[in-house]
Design a protein around this motif. Structure first.
Motif, short mmCIF file in Angstrom:
data_model
loop_
_atom_site.label_atom_id
_atom_site.label_comp_id
_atom_site.label_asym_id
_atom_site.label_seq_id
_atom_site.Cartn_x
_atom_site.Cartn_y
_atom_site.Cartn_z
N TYR A 101 -79.58 -14.37 -58.85
CA TYR A 101 -78.75 -14.47 -60.04
C TYR A 101 -77.67 -13.38 -60.02
CZ TYR A 101 -77.31 -14.78 -64.89
OH TYR A 101 -76.57 -14.92 -66.03
N ALA A 102 -78.08 -12.14 -59.73
CA ALA A 102 -77.13 -11.02 -59.71
C ALA A 102 -76.06 -11.22 -58.65
CB ALA A 102 -77.87 -9.70 -59.47
N HIS A 139 -91.27 -12.26 -55.92
CA HIS A 139 -90.59 -13.47 -56.40
C HIS A 139 -89.64 -13.12 -57.54
CE1 HIS A 139 -89.65 -17.21 -58.24
NE2 HIS A 139 -90.56 -17.91 -57.64
N ASP A 140 -90.07 -12.28 -58.45
CA ASP A 140 -89.23 -11.87 -59.57
C ASP A 140 -87.98 -11.15 -59.06
OD1 ASP A 140 -88.79 -11.55 -62.46
OD2 ASP A 140 -89.13 -9.40 -62.05
N ASN A 157 -91.59 -6.15 -65.25
CA ASN A 157 -92.64 -5.28 -64.73
C ASN A 157 -94.03 -5.91 -64.81
OD1 ASN A 157 -90.88 -3.23 -64.02
ND2 ASN A 157 -90.96 -2.33 -66.07
N ASP A 158 -94.18 -6.93 -65.66
CA ASP A 158 -95.46 -7.59 -65.82
C ASP A 158 -95.59 -8.86 -64.97
OD1 ASP A 158 -96.21 -5.67 -67.70
OD2 ASP A 158 -95.28 -6.80 -69.34
N ALA A 159 -94.60 -9.13 -64.14
CA ALA A 159 -94.62 -10.36 -63.33
C ALA A 159 -95.82 -10.35 -62.39
CB ALA A 159 -93.34 -10.49 -62.53
#
Length: 155
Positions: A113-114, A105-106, A98-100
């Motif tokens: 990955y998922a 991009h996050d 949440n802080d990205a």
């Protein structure tokens, strides 16, 4: 058994493996990219297996605070099951920061990955792409010991 589980069993007897074509310099390891995993699943298509991967979320309340939990849902189908009565579904929770600085991009990073991990798991490809760093391997190529409890290792 359904045609899907029969076809999945046949696919798994072929012992298909995805090549480790990606490099992770942070962990000095290699892994199979999502593109390589998808390519390795081609024999499953020949057996009538297809899949979808969609993003969803659910809201959970904890101590009076509502939390949004994002996940990727992977569903396996068989071409002869016209009513989709026999599907296999899995949900993979996505760890989003949440802080990205760049939330898009996050999200894409977590999604890639998922997608990769969900497909490997659903089809039983049995890769050890991410386990290298966690098992203490220095060269990124050793395989952790397996225990014959279920015949499968989680990734």
């Amino acid at each position: 058994m359904s045609k899907l589980t029969d076809a999945l069993c046949e696919f798994q007897t072929q012992n298909v493996k995805a090549l480790k074509d990606g490099k992770n310099p942070a962990f000095k390891s290699t892994y199979a990219t999502v593109d390589e995993v998808i390519q390795a699943l081609q024999p499953a298509s020949d057996l009538g297996i297809s899949y979808t991967q969609v993003y969803d979320y659910e809201l959970k309340e904890c101590n009076g605070v509502l939390h949004k939990i994002s996940f990727l849902k992977t569903t396996l189908y068989h071409r002869d099951d016209k009513d989709n009565e026999h599907v296999i579904e899995s949900r993979f929770p996505m760890q989003l920061n949440n802080d990205a600085r760049n939330k898009n991009h996050d999200f894409v990073s977590a999604s890639t990955y998922a997608r990769r991990v969900s497909l490997v798991s659903a089809f039983g490809l049995g890769l050890d792409d991410d386990g290298n760093a966690s098992n203490g391997s220095k060269d990124g190529n050793s395989t952790p010991p397996t225990t014959p409890t279920t015949g499968r290792r989680s990734i």
